[in-house]
Design an enzyme around this catalytic site. Sequence first.
Site, short mmCIF file in Angstrom:
data_model
loop_
_atom_site.label_atom_id
_atom_site.label_comp_id
_atom_site.label_asym_id
_atom_site.label_seq_id
_atom_site.Cartn_x
_atom_site.Cartn_y
_atom_site.Cartn_z
CG HIS A 96 -20.89 -19.84 -69.90
ND1 HIS A 96 -20.26 -18.71 -69.46
CD2 HIS A 96 -20.34 -20.87 -69.23
CE1 HIS A 96 -19.33 -19.05 -68.56
NE2 HIS A 96 -19.37 -20.37 -68.40
CD GLU A 145 -21.10 -22.54 -65.24
OE1 GLU A 145 -20.27 -23.42 -65.06
OE2 GLU A 145 -20.97 -21.66 -66.11
P1 PGA Z 1 -14.42 -22.11 -63.86
O1 PGA Z 1 -15.49 -21.93 -65.03
O2 PGA Z 1 -14.44 -23.57 -63.46
O3 PGA Z 1 -13.11 -21.70 -64.49
O4 PGA Z 1 -14.83 -21.23 -62.74
C1 PGA Z 1 -16.71 -22.61 -65.03
C2 PGA Z 1 -17.51 -22.24 -66.24
O5 PGA Z 1 -17.51 -21.06 -66.61
O6 PGA Z 1 -18.17 -23.09 -66.86
#
Ligand code: PGA
Length: 219
Positions: A96, A145
């Site tokens: 992440h 992401e």
């Molecule tokens: P968010 O985060 O839905 O708050 O944008 C997603 C993530 O970081 O997995």
Amino acid sequence: MKKTFIVANWKSNMTTLEANNWLQEISNFQFPISNKEIIVCPPFTLLWDIRSYLSKHNFPIKIGAQDVSPFDQGAYTGEINGKQLKEFVEFVIVGHSERRINFNEDNNILEEKVEMARKYSILPIFCIQDKNTQIPKSVEVVAYEPVFAIGTGTPDTPENAEQVAKYVKENARIKTVLYGGSVTPKNVKKFTQVSTIDGVLVGGASLYAQEFLAIIKNA
Ligand code: PGA
């Protein structure tokens, strides 16, 4: 039947009381979910309670961790290793951007974490920030992401997400690609209806049981 993944990433949020309220609210759902793979990734402190609740109520949600030690068991103060996690989870989030940025996790460490998860038969959900992010060899599930979309209320476009999903499926032979970043009940379908996108990773909205339920329903 191929299932749509809906993954909740609680990050560093939720006490036992809050998690218990969330579970109670969510178990009142009234719609079919057999075509969805729902995974909740709580902090380590809640793994025991959540696993107990889900198995007691025979509730169809799987559990993931948000991190795994790159080391096996031993003298690594503060770390939670794959063997320990395997008692609680089937999945683990690795790579992440919040861990890359705040904890300096680089490609080598991330590869070690993936290997440790695999060693204990935990499936890594490997986050990539763009189509050029390095993906360790044994990864099967990727979450795209983009950093600009995380927690900002500004998701990527489904068209861009589709391009990235297509690219990693073709070039890294990844089977499953999720989209994450400001997913809400309103926009989730725009992503899950794309044929190359297999589900979503949800941060902020997953903390509210009603929002998460609406995401599951609308996905
Ligand atoms: P968010 O985060 O839905 O708050 O944008 C997603 C993530 O970081 O997995």
